[in-house]
Motif scaffolding. Structure first.
Motif, PDB file in Angstrom:
ATOM      1  N   UNK A   1       0.932  -1.296  -0.099  1.00  0.00           N
ATOM      2  CA  UNK A   1      -0.043   0.075   0.093  1.00  0.00           C
ATOM      3  C   UNK A   1       1.022   1.297   0.102  1.00  0.00           C
ATOM      4  N   UNK A   2       0.733   2.076  -0.893  1.00  0.00           N
ATOM      5  CA  UNK A   2       1.419   3.351  -0.917  1.00  0.00           C
ATOM      6  C   UNK A   2       0.848   4.338  -0.020  1.00  0.00           C
ATOM      7  N   UNK A   3       1.704   4.973   0.953  1.00  0.00           N
ATOM      8  CA  UNK A   3       0.921   5.902   1.818  1.00  0.00           C
ATOM      9  C   UNK A   3       1.209   7.325   1.547  1.00  0.00           C
ATOM     10  N   UNK A   4       2.444   7.537   1.022  1.00  0.00           N
ATOM     11  CA  UNK A   4       2.996   8.709   0.642  1.00  0.00           C
ATOM     12  C   UNK A   4       4.356   8.636  -0.182  1.00  0.00           C
ATOM     13  N   UNK A   5       4.069   9.837  -1.075  1.00  0.00           N
ATOM     14  CA  UNK A   5       5.277   9.826  -1.923  1.00  0.00           C
ATOM     15  C   UNK A   5       5.664  11.579  -2.326  1.00  0.00           C
ATOM     16  N   UNK A   6       6.870  12.013  -1.908  1.00  0.00           N
ATOM     17  CA  UNK A   6       7.213  13.422  -2.100  1.00  0.00           C
ATOM     18  C   UNK A   6       8.607  13.619  -2.408  1.00  0.00           C
ATOM     19  N   UNK A   7       9.060  14.339  -3.303  1.00  0.00           N
ATOM     20  CA  UNK A   7      10.322  14.347  -3.599  1.00  0.00           C
ATOM     21  C   UNK A   7      10.996  13.116  -4.052  1.00  0.00           C
ATOM     22  N   UNK A   8      11.989  12.715  -3.294  1.00  0.00           N
ATOM     23  CA  UNK A   8      12.880  11.388  -3.605  1.00  0.00           C
ATOM     24  C   UNK A   8      12.267  10.229  -2.361  1.00  0.00           C
ATOM     25  N   UNK A   9      11.311  10.647  -1.587  1.00  0.00           N
ATOM     26  CA  UNK A   9      10.802   9.667  -0.622  1.00  0.00           C
ATOM     27  C   UNK A   9       9.521   9.059  -0.927  1.00  0.00           C
ATOM     28  N   UNK A  10       9.561   7.676  -0.680  1.00  0.00           N
ATOM     29  CA  UNK A  10       8.222   6.858  -0.681  1.00  0.00           C
ATOM     30  C   UNK A  10       8.079   6.050   0.470  1.00  0.00           C
ATOM     31  N   UNK A  11       6.882   6.456   1.005  1.00  0.00           N
ATOM     32  CA  UNK A  11       6.323   5.689   2.309  1.00  0.00           C
ATOM     33  C   UNK A  11       5.401   4.800   1.940  1.00  0.00           C
ATOM     34  N   UNK A  12       5.521   3.311   2.595  1.00  0.00           N
ATOM     35  CA  UNK A  12       4.507   2.405   1.917  1.00  0.00           C
ATOM     36  C   UNK A  12       4.366   1.393   3.319  1.00  0.00           C
ATOM     37  N   UNK A  13       3.127   0.487   3.225  1.00  0.00           N
ATOM     38  CA  UNK A  13       3.163  -0.426   4.015  1.00  0.00           C
ATOM     39  C   UNK A  13       2.702  -1.859   3.319  1.00  0.00           C
ATOM     40  N   UNK A  14       3.129  -3.011   3.973  1.00  0.00           N
ATOM     41  CA  UNK A  14       2.655  -4.296   3.806  1.00  0.00           C
ATOM     42  C   UNK A  14       1.376  -4.532   4.053  1.00  0.00           C
ATOM     43  N   UNK A  15       0.587  -4.904   3.540  1.00  0.00           N
ATOM     44  CA  UNK A  15      -1.027  -4.935   3.668  1.00  0.00           C
ATOM     45  C   UNK A  15      -1.661  -6.049   2.793  1.00  0.00           C
ATOM     46  N   UNK A  16      -1.333  -7.237   3.320  1.00  0.00           N
ATOM     47  CA  UNK A  16      -1.812  -8.384   2.497  1.00  0.00           C
ATOM     48  C   UNK A  16      -3.565  -8.444   2.623  1.00  0.00           C
ATOM     49  N   UNK A  17      -4.211  -8.707   1.794  1.00  0.00           N
ATOM     50  CA  UNK A  17      -5.681  -8.800   1.865  1.00  0.00           C
ATOM     51  C   UNK A  17      -6.208  -9.337   2.997  1.00  0.00           C
ATOM     52  N   UNK A  18      -5.653 -10.625   3.270  1.00  0.00           N
ATOM     53  CA  UNK A  18      -6.091 -11.320   4.380  1.00  0.00           C
ATOM     54  C   UNK A  18      -6.132 -10.889   5.755  1.00  0.00           C
ATOM     55  N   UNK A  19      -5.054  -9.831   6.137  1.00  0.00           N
ATOM     56  CA  UNK A  19      -5.192  -9.224   7.117  1.00  0.00           C
ATOM     57  C   UNK A  19      -5.738  -7.915   7.234  1.00  0.00           C
ATOM     58  N   UNK A  20      -6.558  -7.593   6.172  1.00  0.00           N
ATOM     59  CA  UNK A  20      -7.277  -6.299   6.317  1.00  0.00           C
ATOM     60  C   UNK A  20      -8.178  -6.039   7.528  1.00  0.00           C
ATOM     61  N   UNK A  21      -8.007  -5.070   8.384  1.00  0.00           N
ATOM     62  CA  UNK A  21      -8.752  -4.693   9.339  1.00  0.00           C
ATOM     63  C   UNK A  21      -8.208  -5.026  10.710  1.00  0.00           C
ATOM     64  N   UNK A  22      -7.161  -5.615  10.512  1.00  0.00           N
ATOM     65  CA  UNK A  22      -6.541  -6.131  11.933  1.00  0.00           C
ATOM     66  C   UNK A  22      -5.142  -5.282  11.944  1.00  0.00           C
ATOM     67  N   UNK A  23      -5.347  -4.075  12.644  1.00  0.00           N
ATOM     68  CA  UNK A  23      -4.478  -3.131  12.848  1.00  0.00           C
ATOM     69  C   UNK A  23      -3.272  -3.626  13.629  1.00  0.00           C
ATOM     70  N   UNK A  24      -3.320  -4.320  14.780  1.00  0.00           N
ATOM     71  CA  UNK A  24      -2.394  -4.789  15.244  1.00  0.00           C
ATOM     72  C   UNK A  24      -1.247  -5.895  14.610  1.00  0.00           C
ATOM     73  N   UNK A  25      -2.040  -6.634  13.881  1.00  0.00           N
ATOM     74  CA  UNK A  25      -1.263  -7.810  13.015  1.00  0.00           C
ATOM     75  C   UNK A  25      -0.421  -6.955  11.952  1.00  0.00           C
ATOM     76  N   UNK A  26      -1.092  -5.988  11.417  1.00  0.00           N
ATOM     77  CA  UNK A  26      -0.605  -5.420  10.049  1.00  0.00           C
ATOM     78  C   UNK A  26       0.854  -4.743  10.815  1.00  0.00           C
ATOM     79  N   UNK A  27       0.488  -3.910  12.044  1.00  0.00           N
ATOM     80  CA  UNK A  27       2.036  -3.233  12.551  1.00  0.00           C
ATOM     81  C   UNK A  27       2.984  -4.333  12.824  1.00  0.00           C
ATOM     82  N   UNK A  28       2.633  -5.617  13.267  1.00  0.00           N
ATOM     83  CA  UNK A  28       3.494  -6.315  13.742  1.00  0.00           C
ATOM     84  C   UNK A  28       4.328  -6.792  12.610  1.00  0.00           C
TER      85      UNK A  28
END
Length: 498
Positions: free
Chosen positions: A402-429
């Motif tokens: 999942x792309x979260x932000x992109x500016x200048x030469x910085x790109x911020x993103x997350x791993x976000x498997x569909x199977x874990x959608x909605x489980x914020x704690x598991x995604x953070x871990x």
């Protein structure tokens, strides 16, 4: 007969200096040339670290060769990693080789650049004039080369404090001011702004944190509202610290609107361009960063996107006279007549900042700019921008990312498997586990940040040697790590790899 005195460690023949210099040059070349084939990062072994910190100081000197042997064994194999074309952590660029040589030459001359009429002083003046030209600041502006953006910000806000109190702060201090001073920064502003506010005696209680928009840019309406509220409460708004490239996401604050508010409310406008400032050289960012010419002060780090060895920061202040008034304190043994052709030379740099003894930082900056020219930097920065856009595009093309932000030469993103959608704690871990796996894997290096309360992986591309293949490797390695780690229980962590 008394024994002949032992050879002094201070005695060097020209031939011996030349021999050791050749060996040092070989070590430099081998280090820089070999980097792409080495792991991006490897932690310093704990047993070596313990041995280093527990060893007593040497009673007797050893030979230069022994010292260089230890460097080759204990130091060179464990770099920070920022010279590698796949190092994308924080905002740390590789050193331009010409600037590395400049650092050595500056150390050999070893002048104090507090002032005087010698070459180092005039080289720094030339470098400052070049940057005034790049940013469009007037000839009356003054500046200094400093250790980095933090010291540049502290210096600039000290001048702002002096101006806001009409100079009374030098005698009466903050305690003598009738109204508390207030400073404003965005939620995404650099932590050095708060440090400066605290060190200058203003206090973090009077640092106003302004909200950001969906692109992580300071909201002008919220800024003006905060200033008006403070004025109504009897406070004295001192300075706004805007960003021309935040370190979290590369966001550029809406500078024209912020400058207009500052002019209308008679508040100092400082711009932190430590990372993003050099992008003004490119066609795509020239217009967005053109308002830097109207700022009261600007902070820039040549040791970031201009590839100069650390430390090399720079501060520019529009009102050069105010800068001198804020700092000038000349003891009798240093008093000069400001005669350009005399021994004292032009007004001393030590009158425009806190530091008295100052190193020859300008030489490495001067050599790097002379070697690559503005065209060379323009090309390198444009390439980094293109690669960041490529990385963002590839992230958007992967379902598990999942792309979260992109500016200048910085790109911020997350791993976000569909199977874990909605489980914020598991995604953070999972994101934390993937980052650790990537960092210790040695194939690429990413850092992290938090945006809107969410832990993100972060890539910052500030290396002229980074290729499209290096950027593609980020996506592939992160995707592979996600697949391997997604099924791990949340409390487990990947085993460290060497």
């Amino acid at each position: 007969m008394p024994a002949a005195p032992a050879a002094s460690t201070w005695d060097w023949s020209a031939d011996e200096m030349r021999r050791i210099a050749d060996r040092v040059a070989d070590l430099v070349v081998e280090h820089l040339a070999r980097l792409p084939e080495e792991p991006v990062f490897r932690p310093y072994p704990s047993e070596l670290a313990q041995a280093l910190v527990s060893a007593p100081p040497p009673e007797r000197g050893v030979t230069p060769d022994q010292i260089l042997d230890e460097f080759a064994e204990l130091i060179e194999p464990y770099p920070f990693g920022n010279g590698h074309p796949r190092f994308f952590g924080w905002v740390n660029s590789p050193p331009a080789p010409m600037a590395v040589f400049g650092e050595a030459l500056a150390a050999a001359m070893n002048p104090s650049v507090a002032g005087g009429n010698h070459a180092a002083v005039w080289i720094e003046h030339q470098v400052l004039e070049w940057f005034k030209s790049i940013f469009g600041l007037p000839s009356a502006a003054r500046g200094l080369l400093v250790s980095g953006g933090s010291m540049a910000t502290l210096t600039a806000l000290a001048v702002a404090r002096h101006s806001a109190t009409d100079g009374a702060v030098r005698t009466d201090g903050i305690q003598g001011q009738q109204a508390p001073l207030a400073v404003y920064m965005s939620e995404e502003g650099h932590s050095c702004i708060r440090k400066a506010v605290e060190l200058l005696g203003i206090g973090s209680r009077y640092l106003r944190t302004i909200g950001v928009d969906g692109d992580y840019r300071m909201r002008p309406d919220a800024l003006e509202s905060a200033i008006r509220s403070d004025l109504a409460a009897g406070l004295r708004p001192m300075a706004v610290a805007a960003s021309a490239g935040t370190v979290n996401s590369g966001a550029v604050d809406p500078l024209p609107e912020i400058l207009e508010i500052c002019r209308r409310q008679r508040v100092w406008c400082h711009v932190d361009a430590a990372y993003g400032g050099p992008a003004i050289l490119t066609e795509r960012y020239r217009g967005l960063l053109a308002p830097l010419a109207e700022a009261d002060s600007v902070a820039l780090d040549p040791h970031k996107w201009l590839f100069v060895p650390i430390e090399a920061g720079l501060v520019l202040v529009r009102d050069g006279a105010a800068m001198r008034e804020a700092f000038s304190l000349v003891p009798p043994y240093l008093r000069t007549d400001d005669r350009v052709g005399g021994i004292g030379g032009p007004p001393w740099f030590s009158e425009f900042g806190f530091q008295q003894t100052r190193g020859f930082r300008a030489l490495k900056v001067w050599m790097a700019l002379k070697r690559h020219g503005l065209d060379g930097y323009r090309e390198a920065i444009d390439r980094n921008l293109d690669l960041a856009a490529r990385l963002a595009q590839r992230i958007e093309g992967r379902r598990e990312l999942e792309l979260v932000a992109a500016g200048l030469s910085i790109v911020c993103f997350r791993v976000a498997p569909v199977a874990m959608a909605g489980d914020a704690a598991a995604l953070e871990s999972l994101n934390r586990a993937v980052l650790e796996d990537i960092q210790l894997g040695g194939q690429v290096f990413l850092s992290s940040t938090v945006l809107e309360g969410r832990f993100c992986l972060r890539a910052c591309i500030v290396n002229p040697r980074t290729s499209a293949g290096d950027v593609d490797a980020v996506v592939d390695l992160v995707a592979d790590a996600t697949k391997r780690l997604a099924n791990l229980p949340a409390q487990r962590r990947p085993a460290h790899r060497t």
